[in-house]
Design a protein around this motif. Structure first.
Motif, mmCIF file in Angstrom:
data_model
loop_
_atom_site.group_PDB
_atom_site.id
_atom_site.type_symbol
_atom_site.label_atom_id
_atom_site.label_comp_id
_atom_site.label_asym_id
_atom_site.label_seq_id
_atom_site.Cartn_x
_atom_site.Cartn_y
_atom_site.Cartn_z
ATOM 1 N N PHE A 106 0.548 -1.127 -0.176
ATOM 2 C CA PHE A 106 -0.141 -0.249 0.133
ATOM 3 C C PHE A 106 0.572 1.314 -0.776
ATOM 4 C CE2 PHE A 106 -2.948 -3.041 2.634
ATOM 5 C CZ PHE A 106 -3.624 -3.397 1.401
ATOM 6 N N LEU A 107 0.442 2.573 -0.732
ATOM 7 C CA LEU A 107 1.039 3.327 -0.747
ATOM 8 C C LEU A 107 0.380 4.731 -0.271
ATOM 9 C CD1 LEU A 107 3.166 3.276 -3.970
ATOM 10 C CD2 LEU A 107 3.801 3.006 -1.625
ATOM 11 N N VAL A 108 -0.042 5.385 0.727
ATOM 12 C CA VAL A 108 -1.338 5.973 1.069
ATOM 13 C C VAL A 108 -0.697 7.205 1.398
ATOM 14 C CG1 VAL A 108 -2.493 6.612 3.153
ATOM 15 C CG2 VAL A 108 -2.135 3.777 2.466
ATOM 16 N N ASP A 109 -1.106 8.567 0.707
ATOM 17 C CA ASP A 109 -1.083 9.908 0.956
ATOM 18 C C ASP A 109 -2.165 10.603 1.644
ATOM 19 O OD1 ASP A 109 -0.042 12.607 0.549
ATOM 20 O OD2 ASP A 109 -0.008 12.152 -1.328
ATOM 21 N N LEU A 110 -2.032 10.782 3.163
ATOM 22 C CA LEU A 110 -2.231 11.339 4.001
ATOM 23 C C LEU A 110 -2.109 13.015 3.871
ATOM 24 C CD1 LEU A 110 -2.108 9.499 6.726
ATOM 25 C CD2 LEU A 110 -3.844 9.069 5.376
ATOM 26 N N SER A 111 -1.603 13.483 3.109
ATOM 27 C CA SER A 111 -1.801 15.467 2.608
ATOM 28 C C SER A 111 -2.498 16.047 2.288
ATOM 29 C CB SER A 111 -0.694 15.622 1.325
ATOM 30 O OG SER A 111 0.630 15.218 1.929
ATOM 31 N N PRO A 112 -3.457 15.256 1.426
ATOM 32 C CA PRO A 112 -4.809 16.225 0.886
ATOM 33 C C PRO A 112 -5.959 16.020 2.259
ATOM 34 C CG PRO A 112 -5.031 14.219 0.020
ATOM 35 C CD PRO A 112 -3.767 14.202 0.069
ATOM 36 N N ILE A 113 -6.135 15.223 3.492
ATOM 37 C CA ILE A 113 -6.840 14.695 4.369
ATOM 38 C C ILE A 113 -6.659 15.754 4.896
ATOM 39 C CG2 ILE A 113 -7.923 12.913 6.009
ATOM 40 C CD1 ILE A 113 -6.799 11.346 3.801
ATOM 41 N N GLY A 114 -7.823 16.212 5.916
ATOM 42 C CA GLY A 114 -7.966 17.384 6.974
ATOM 43 C C GLY A 114 -8.035 16.491 7.817
ATOM 44 N N VAL A 115 -8.121 17.606 9.112
ATOM 45 C CA VAL A 115 -9.340 16.923 10.609
ATOM 46 C C VAL A 115 -10.669 16.658 10.162
ATOM 47 C CG1 VAL A 115 -9.140 17.576 13.231
ATOM 48 C CG2 VAL A 115 -7.336 17.553 11.894
ATOM 49 N N ARG A 116 -10.697 17.554 9.605
ATOM 50 C CA ARG A 116 -12.650 17.576 9.584
ATOM 51 C C ARG A 116 -13.098 16.475 8.438
ATOM 52 N NH1 ARG A 116 -15.210 21.917 11.411
ATOM 53 N NH2 ARG A 116 -13.964 23.281 11.739
ATOM 54 N N ASP A 117 -12.064 15.701 8.077
ATOM 55 C CA ASP A 117 -12.828 14.784 6.980
ATOM 56 C C ASP A 117 -12.380 12.871 7.554
ATOM 57 O OD1 ASP A 117 -12.594 16.252 5.077
ATOM 58 O OD2 ASP A 117 -10.761 15.918 4.758
ATOM 59 N N MET A 118 -11.780 12.969 9.182
ATOM 60 C CA MET A 118 -11.622 11.541 9.900
ATOM 61 C C MET A 118 -12.607 11.633 10.073
ATOM 62 S SD MET A 118 -7.949 12.198 11.305
ATOM 63 C CE MET A 118 -8.280 13.722 12.296
ATOM 64 N N SER A 119 -13.190 9.980 10.183
ATOM 65 C CA SER A 119 -14.380 9.017 10.969
ATOM 66 C C SER A 119 -13.593 8.735 11.309
ATOM 67 C CB SER A 119 -15.833 8.474 9.068
ATOM 68 O OG SER A 119 -14.641 8.246 8.468
ATOM 69 N N ASP A 120 -14.747 7.213 11.878
ATOM 70 C CA ASP A 120 -14.147 6.331 12.886
ATOM 71 C C ASP A 120 -13.494 4.690 12.327
ATOM 72 O OD1 ASP A 120 -14.853 8.283 15.344
ATOM 73 O OD2 ASP A 120 -17.337 7.836 15.120
ATOM 74 N N LEU A 121 -12.800 4.216 12.603
ATOM 75 C CA LEU A 121 -13.029 2.626 12.424
ATOM 76 C C LEU A 121 -14.541 1.806 12.392
ATOM 77 C CD1 LEU A 121 -9.758 1.621 13.964
ATOM 78 C CD2 LEU A 121 -10.032 1.813 12.159
ATOM 79 N N PRO A 122 -14.403 1.426 10.507
ATOM 80 C CA PRO A 122 -15.855 0.302 10.385
ATOM 81 C C PRO A 122 -15.528 -0.953 10.679
ATOM 82 C CG PRO A 122 -14.075 1.198 8.056
ATOM 83 C CD PRO A 122 -13.511 1.367 9.518
ATOM 84 N N TYR A 123 -14.431 -1.670 11.435
ATOM 85 C CA TYR A 123 -14.369 -2.530 12.081
ATOM 86 C C TYR A 123 -13.487 -2.597 13.504
ATOM 87 C CZ TYR A 123 -15.083 -4.315 6.902
ATOM 88 O OH TYR A 123 -15.346 -4.425 5.817
ATOM 89 N N GLU A 124 -13.750 -3.642 13.826
ATOM 90 C CA GLU A 124 -13.539 -4.230 15.899
ATOM 91 C C GLU A 124 -12.288 -4.777 15.146
ATOM 92 O OE1 GLU A 124 -16.736 -4.391 17.835
ATOM 93 O OE2 GLU A 124 -18.206 -2.379 17.319
#
Length: 630
Positions: free
Chosen positions: A186-204
């Motif tokens: 996986f290559l993940v780029d978190l640069s365009p993501i803001g604090v307001r865009d975050m949500s809870d985990l869909p799995y436990e």
């Protein structure tokens, strides 16, 4: 944590990987949803997918992603952090110095890779890690074990692990080593993501544990594997590891969904998450509109079956569906670059933020040790010296005991007295010359940007003004680094060094205040003066960058005579000397339209050519910094 928009009315909303419901024609994927989904897939099988290359600067978004990932991992799973300047001994293991000295025989200790067996390793500042740490980490990912053969020890230890490579690079030149990226799914780029865009985990965690138990039983069809491989070829992905990672991720997605067999939707998901960031081209699925497709050729009589199979593979609807899903995921800027064929993975330049890396004896960052004599100016690494001497203590003790008088030295006796033996106090650790380990250091030399500006002609005033602005902007950026700028102007019959290499902004403004312009174009003289200055910078241990601002229309030779053909030939000759000297160069074409003479000059210098009719100090400053890695 702030939530996202309301979920769709779908009973499988918690499970975005299910293939039961076909996706819409043009689906939209939120970057944070994909990021947490990747964290979930990684938590199921860290060593199976290799790991995650996480590109993000330190901040709440990255911290939250790491916290979510740790929350999904089992509590008893080993987690280790590898610092930037980790030593080979700490990474691989080696001789336990204290235990060896106590036991009198080599005693091994495990390194970080073996300690993380069955768990996860976090590689800090991965974009700066090069050399042996990358090689050892890639070998562990390939073989699942660490082979230790050093300090008199030969040992094999299991090391199946997953890697989270934290990429904090700020530009295209700062990239994680290709060898390591190729082994991470996986290559993940978190640069365009803001604090307001975050949500809870869909799995436990219970979902992760259940998926881990189901994973060995999940199967994938040969047709789906073929579609994944076909998609990789269409996207210009050369490495087979990418296809293998996509197959593994598809099986993990099916295990999370509780499916014993991988569905097409899960294949789409795996290809989208694994292949989209690695695409280097866009596939031509249809012929251009102005061309008619060629008529199909009839297959030979003895190869009907094989031809039909190849035709079916070329028209595989699953491969087309995967490509459509990947195209919907690629960001618009990346999509435009793919269409233009301009996407190339950035290579590590020799000129870094402060020039080339050089070896040193007394200053800089530690860069390992070497075996050799202790000379003036060298620093002895005491720990590594003792580590080299420790395995030989038993042998050296036995050699002392086989001496003429073991444990004692004869003392000359006085006349009439018997000879006496006085015990000798032997050192607890016998160190010899061959055990010396000298500390090595490395440091970056300063970068000097040499501006060679064409100050001739009617447009000289505009060019000089923008050159002044670019020099001042570059100096402002270099204030906290060991970087310098210099300015050479040529006009009339000669070139002149107006500003020697400096980092003083006050001196620069004072020197550039009354810079004259007008006259002929002695281009060869300007390049010659800039090359001489670059050579002087190199002799002092610096890294020069030659920035030539001109339209390439030379009309004055080096001896001050007029004549455009001879002046052009001399300029090309001097430009080839720049190429032979190995000086990094950049030609900025300042003519109203890109001029072929300026482009030919850049080719002769092996320089980067940048047509910039409307010169702007900010754009010029950005281009110079990108070229030099400033």
């Amino acid at each position: 944590m702030a939530g996202m928009s309301a979920p769709p009315a779908n009973p499988l909303a918690k499970n975005p990987m299910s293939g039961s419901t076909p996706p819409p024609a043009t689906p939209r994927y939120h970057p944070w949803d994909d990021a947490v989904l990747i964290a979930t897939l990684f938590a199921v099988d860290p060593s199976g997918v290799g790991g995650v290359c996480l590109r993000a600067r330190p901040g709440p978004v990255r911290d939250q992603w790491l916290a979510d990932t740790r929350e999904l991992l089992p509590k008893d799973m080993h987690r280790r952090k590898i610092p930037l300047h980790v030593t080979d001994g700490r990474l691989l293991g080696g001789l336990d110095l204290m235990a060896t000295l106590r036991a009198g025989r080599p005693v091994a200790e495990h390194g970080l890779l073996v300690e993380a067996h069955g768990g996860v390793i976090e590689l800090a500042m991965a974009e700066r890690v090069r050399g042996s740490p990358i090689s050892y980490l890639c070998a562990a990912l390939d073989t699942g074990e660490v082979v230790l053969e050093r300090d008199g020890i030969a040992l094999r230890s299991p090391a199946r692990l997953g890697v989270i490579a934290l990429d904090e690079g700020s530009n295209e030149d700062e990239q994680v080593a290709d060898a390591l990226v190729d082994r991470l799914a996986f290559l993940v780029d978190l640069s365009p993501i803001g604090v307001r865009d975050m949500s809870d985990l869909p799995y436990e965690i219970v979902d992760i544990v259940a998926a881990r138990e189901r994973l060995p039983e999940v199967t994938i069809s040969e047709a789906q594997i073929g579609a994944i491989c076909q998609t990789a070829l269409a996207l210009g992905i050369p490495s087979l590891r990418t296809s293998l990672h996509a197959v593994r991720v598809a099986r993990i997605a099916a295990a999370l969904d509780g499916d014993p067999v991988v569905t097409d939707g899960q294949v789409n998901l795996a290809a989208r998450l694994v292949m989209a960031p690695r695409a280097t081209q866009l596939p031509s699925m249809e012929p251009p509109p102005d061309q008619e497709p060629p008529p199909p050729e009839p297959p030979p009589p003895d190869q009907d079956g094989e031809s039909d199979a190849n035709q079916e593979q070329r028209n595989d609807p699953l491969a087309d569906q995967i490509l459509d899903a990947i195209k919907a995921t690629i960001p618009q800027d990346l999509l435009d670059r793919l269409r233009l064929g301009q996407l190339r993975r950035a290579k590590v330049r020799s000129t870094g933020k402060s020039g080339q890396v050089q070896q040193a004896n007394m200053r800089g960052r530690p860069a390992g040790v070497r075996r050799g004599d202790l000379r003036p100016g060298d620093r002895l690494n005491l720990i590594e010296t003792l580590r080299a001497a420790a395995p030989w203590q038993r042998v050296r003790r036995a050699e002392r005991e086989r001496g003429l008088t073991p444990g004692a030295v004869p003392v000359p006796a006085k006349r009439g007295e018997r000879k006496k033996a006085v015990p000798v106090v032997m050192p607890r650790v016998a160190v010899r010359k061959d055990d010396f380990r000298i500390q090595k250091y490395k440091h970056r030399s300063e970068t000097t940007a040499i501006f060679v500006v064409d100050a001739s002609g009617s447009s000289a005033l505009h060019r000089l003004g923008e050159a002044k602005g670019a020099v001042e902007l570059l100096l402002a950026d270099c204030y906290v680094r060991r970087d310098r700028v210099a300015l050479v102007a040529f006009r009339g019959k000669m070139a002149e060094l107006l500003l020697p290499p400096t980092r003083s902004l006050v001196r620069t403004k004072r020197c550039l205040a009354d810079l004259p312009g007008g006259g002929g174009t002695p281009l060869a003289s300007g390049i010659e003066v800039g090359l001489a200055l670059a050579d002087a910078v190199k002799r002092r241990g610096g890294t020069p960058l030659l920035v030539l601002l001109t339209d390439g229309r030379a009309n004055v030779t080096r001896n001050g005579e007029g004549g455009r053909p001879k002046a052009t030939e001399e300029a090309l000759t001097v430009a080839r000397l720049v190429r032979a000297a190995g000086v990094a160069a950049m030609v900025v074409d300042t003519s109203n339209h890109p001029h072929p003479q300026a482009k030919a000059l850049a080719e002769a210098m092996d320089a980067t050519y940048m047509p910039l009719p409307h010169v702007d100090a900010g754009r010029l400053n950005a281009a110079v910094k990108a070229k030099a890695g400033l």
